[in-house]
Scaffold this active site. Structure first.
Site, PDB file in Angstrom:
ATOM      1  N   GLY A   1       0.759  -1.239   0.000  1.00  0.00           N
ATOM      2  CA  GLY A   1       0.000   0.000   0.000  1.00  0.00           C
ATOM      3  C   GLY A   1       0.787   1.285   0.000  1.00  0.00           C
TER       4      GLY A   1
ATOM      5  N   GLY B   1       3.632  -3.758  -3.796  1.00  0.00           N
ATOM      6  CA  GLY B   1       3.540  -3.988  -5.237  1.00  0.00           C
ATOM      7  C   GLY B   1       4.003  -2.747  -5.967  1.00  0.00           C
TER       8      GLY B   1
ATOM      9  N   ARG C   1      -5.521   2.815 -15.908  1.00  0.00           N
ATOM     10  CA  ARG C   1      -5.530   3.601 -14.669  1.00  0.00           C
ATOM     11  C   ARG C   1      -6.141   4.999 -14.823  1.00  0.00           C
ATOM     12  NH1 ARG C   1      -1.966   5.011 -11.758  1.00  0.00           N
ATOM     13  NH2 ARG C   1      -2.962   4.375  -9.824  1.00  0.00           N
TER      14      ARG C   1
ATOM     15  N   TYR D   1      -9.320   5.277 -12.400  1.00  0.00           N
ATOM     16  CA  TYR D   1      -9.127   5.979 -11.112  1.00  0.00           C
ATOM     17  C   TYR D   1      -8.826   7.456 -11.295  1.00  0.00           C
ATOM     18  CZ  TYR D   1      -7.689   1.088 -10.458  1.00  0.00           C
ATOM     19  OH  TYR D   1      -7.606  -0.277 -10.499  1.00  0.00           O
TER      20      TYR D   1
ATOM     21  N   CYS E   1     -13.212   3.908 -28.940  1.00  0.00           N
ATOM     22  CA  CYS E   1     -14.448   4.647 -29.165  1.00  0.00           C
ATOM     23  C   CYS E   1     -15.168   4.969 -27.864  1.00  0.00           C
ATOM     24  CB  CYS E   1     -15.336   3.850 -30.099  1.00  0.00           C
ATOM     25  SG  CYS E   1     -14.504   3.557 -31.647  1.00  0.00           S
TER      26      CYS E   1
ATOM     27  N   TYR F   1       0.291  -2.092 -12.146  1.00  0.00           N
ATOM     28  CA  TYR F   1      -1.118  -2.020 -12.538  1.00  0.00           C
ATOM     29  C   TYR F   1      -1.278  -1.440 -13.946  1.00  0.00           C
ATOM     30  CZ  TYR F   1      -1.285  -2.840  -7.553  1.00  0.00           C
ATOM     31  OH  TYR F   1      -1.060  -3.380  -6.313  1.00  0.00           O
TER      32      TYR F   1
HETATM   33  N1  LLP Z   1      -1.651  -6.991  -0.699  1.00  0.00           N
HETATM   34  C1  LLP Z   1      -2.961  -7.086  -0.988  1.00  0.00           C
HETATM   35  C2  LLP Z   1      -3.786  -8.028  -0.241  1.00  0.00           C
HETATM   36  C3  LLP Z   1      -3.514  -6.245  -1.983  1.00  0.00           C
HETATM   37  O1  LLP Z   1      -4.818  -6.329  -2.250  1.00  0.00           O
HETATM   38  C4  LLP Z   1      -2.685  -5.329  -2.673  1.00  0.00           C
HETATM   39  C5  LLP Z   1      -3.225  -4.464  -3.728  1.00  0.00           C
HETATM   40  C6  LLP Z   1      -1.316  -5.296  -2.352  1.00  0.00           C
HETATM   41  C7  LLP Z   1      -0.838  -6.130  -1.350  1.00  0.00           C
HETATM   42  C8  LLP Z   1      -0.344  -4.396  -3.045  1.00  0.00           C
HETATM   43  O2  LLP Z   1      -0.634  -3.056  -2.851  1.00  0.00           O
HETATM   44  P1  LLP Z   1       0.391  -1.937  -3.359  1.00  0.00           P
HETATM   45  O3  LLP Z   1       1.653  -2.065  -2.531  1.00  0.00           O
HETATM   46  O4  LLP Z   1       0.664  -2.192  -4.772  1.00  0.00           O
HETATM   47  O5  LLP Z   1      -0.310  -0.658  -3.124  1.00  0.00           O
HETATM   48  N2  LLP Z   1      -5.222  -1.234  -9.618  1.00  0.00           N
HETATM   49  C9  LLP Z   1      -5.056  -0.207  -8.608  1.00  0.00           C
HETATM   50  C10 LLP Z   1      -4.411  -0.748  -7.351  1.00  0.00           C
HETATM   51  C11 LLP Z   1      -5.096  -1.965  -6.784  1.00  0.00           C
HETATM   52  C12 LLP Z   1      -4.465  -2.506  -5.544  1.00  0.00           C
HETATM   53  C13 LLP Z   1      -5.062  -3.820  -5.179  1.00  0.00           C
HETATM   54  N3  LLP Z   1      -4.455  -4.476  -4.066  1.00  0.00           N
HETATM   55  C14 LLP Z   1      -4.281   0.963  -9.197  1.00  0.00           C
HETATM   56  O6  LLP Z   1      -3.887   0.903 -10.352  1.00  0.00           O
HETATM   57  O7  LLP Z   1      -4.081   1.975  -8.525  1.00  0.00           O
END
Ligand code: LLP
Length: 424
Positions: free
Chosen positions: A239, A278, A315, A319, A347, A376
């Site tokens: 996150g 991530g 994205r 968002y 389109c 993402y």
């Molecule tokens: N762990 C779990 C259980 C998760 O659901 C997620 C992301 C992560 C770790 C990794 O989070 P990060 O470190 O990447 O913030 N598609 C969206 C983001 C979706 C995140 C979903 N879960 C975007 O493009 O902003």
């Protein structure tokens, strides 16, 4: 810090000119920088130095095997959310005992696969899931290592579609019920309760929600221990937010500041920590390279129509996300800038990457680069408008390799079947 820089007026990924790659493989394509990936992983993991912590890259952010393997070579584990991601992580060489499996809807097949391959833990999100895992584990004659995902009811203060830690979100077990559900799990056959997990959202630019959630997690661990449970693991999710443009650079929390929060809230807890970053690892390690097809002077604005679409990078439309867009050719100092909307060929009006963006003048045929597309990006691509999935390239110093082939239109069409009443 990343390794996408101008050299002699041309944008490079490490030592490779973007224009050279575009010429060889066509556009659009994603390009990943090995040095940037490695740097981000090492900075993040290094910030946790001294803590008993395993960094499991959240494969959902970028599941290309070349990316996973680059990180696995540095010691990363993997956080997966589907049987498909589990298979990818294993195939990329992540050891099963470094894989954690999150997600609210694990199917029987996925649970079986996880237990067969002997992954580190399943992060369980509901009581029915706990019961299902127990039944399957008993049937298979194994013990399932499980953590309970806690919903701490903390507002991550990020985009509503990527907030996961409030009670109205579908994720985890509300923190007030952890005592009961953990006790239930401990009594179920085939279940080995190992600890707790949580993940409160993505792209957090403020550390306070982490502090609140981790403090709550620490309190819950103490409570469960007082109940007589052994708590070995605390998985604190991912996150951590990253800067998408210059002004955010001062605002984005550093891995060191984040690690300090982890130390202050959980450092003395005597648990093994699991982290699931991530975006922090992959985001700034990737770019999307696209070519301008037309410059269209509309009635009220200039449109740069590019060959990438919202199916390639979702994205912005999903968002309202901001991605910095740069020309491949470095503008001369003092170049007058224009305001333009950068749009794809799809389109839908939503197929817009940027509105009123200040850019140096651009003409048809020029290359543009969308930054911070390593997380993402490719993973959220689709084939809308029968547009084939685009190529992915990995750069390593002066070398580059296609790490996902561009799909052909024929590949997409070949998946269709005509029912017998329509066959000629
Ligand atoms: N762990 C779990 C259980 C998760 O659901 C997620 C992301 C992560 C770790 C990794 O989070 P990060 O470190 O990447 O913030 N598609 C969206 C983001 C979706 C995140 C979903 N879960 C975007 O493009 O902003």
């Amino acid at each position: 810090m990343d390794h996408f820089t101008y050299r002699n007026g041309r944008l490079h990924a490490e030592d490779v000119a973007i224009a050279d790659m575009a010429q060889q493989i066509g556009t659009p394509f994603y390009a990943y920088s090995t040095a940037t990936l490695e740097r981000h992983f090492n900075v993040f993991a290094g910030a946790l130095d001294g803590l008993d912590a395993l960094v499991c890259f959240a494969v959902k952010a970028n599941s290309n095997q070349a990316v996973i393997k680059t990180l696995a070579n540095l010691g990363a584990g993997a956080d997966v959310v589907s049987g498909g991601e589990l298979a990818r992580a294993l195939q990329a060489g992540v050891a099963a005992d470094k894989i954690v499996f999150s997600g609210v809807g694990k199917t029987d097949e996925e649970i079986r696969l996880a237990l067969e391959t002997g992954i580190r833990q399943l992060n369980v999100e509901s009581e029915p899931e706990l019961e299902r895992i127990s039944a399957i584990a008993c049937e298979m004659g194994v013990n399932a290592p499980v953590t309970l995902r806690v919903n701490p009811d903390v507002d991550a203060q990020t985009h509503e579609k990527i907030s996961t830690g409030k009670l109205e979100n579908k994720f985890g077990i509300e923190w007030t019920r952890v005592h009961d559900v953990y006790g239930k799990g401990a009594n179920l056959p085939g279940i080995q309760m190992r600890g707790l997990s949580m993940h409160i959202g993505s792209q957090l630019m403020d550390l306070q929600p982490f502090r609140d959630a981790y403090t709550r997690a620490g309190d819950l661990v103490a409570m469960l221990r007082a109940d007589g449970h052994t708590i070995e693991v605390l998985d604190i999710g991912g996150g951590l937010g990253i800067p998408y443009f210059e002004d955010e650079e001062a605002l984005a929390p550093s891995p060191a500041d984040y690690a300090q929060v982890v130390r202050e809230t959980l450092g003395g807890l005597d648990v093994e920590l699991v982290l699931e970053p991530g975006r922090m690892i992959a985001g700034n390690s990737g770019i999307l390279v696209t070519r301008v097809i037309y410059v269209k002077e509309g009635a009220t604005r200039t449109f740069l129509i590019v060959d990438a679409g919202m199916n390639d990078l979702a994205r912005p439309t999903l968002y309202s996300a901001f991605h910095k867009i740069e020309p491949e050719a470095e503008p001369a100092p003092g170049t007058d800038l224009i305001d333009a909307d950068i749009v794809g060929p799809i389109c839908e009006t939503g197929d817009t990457f940027a509105k009123d963006r200040r850019l140096p003048p651009v003409k048809a045929g020029d290359l543009l680069v969308m930054r911070t597309a390593g997380a993402y990006g490719a993973v959220q691509a689709g084939t809308y408008n029968t547009r084939p999935l685009i190529a992915e390239v990995m750069v390593n110093g002066a070398a580059f390799a296609v790490v996902r082939e561009r799909m052909d239109v024929e590949d997409i069409i070949a998946l269709d079947r005509l029912p017998d009443w329509l066959e000629d």
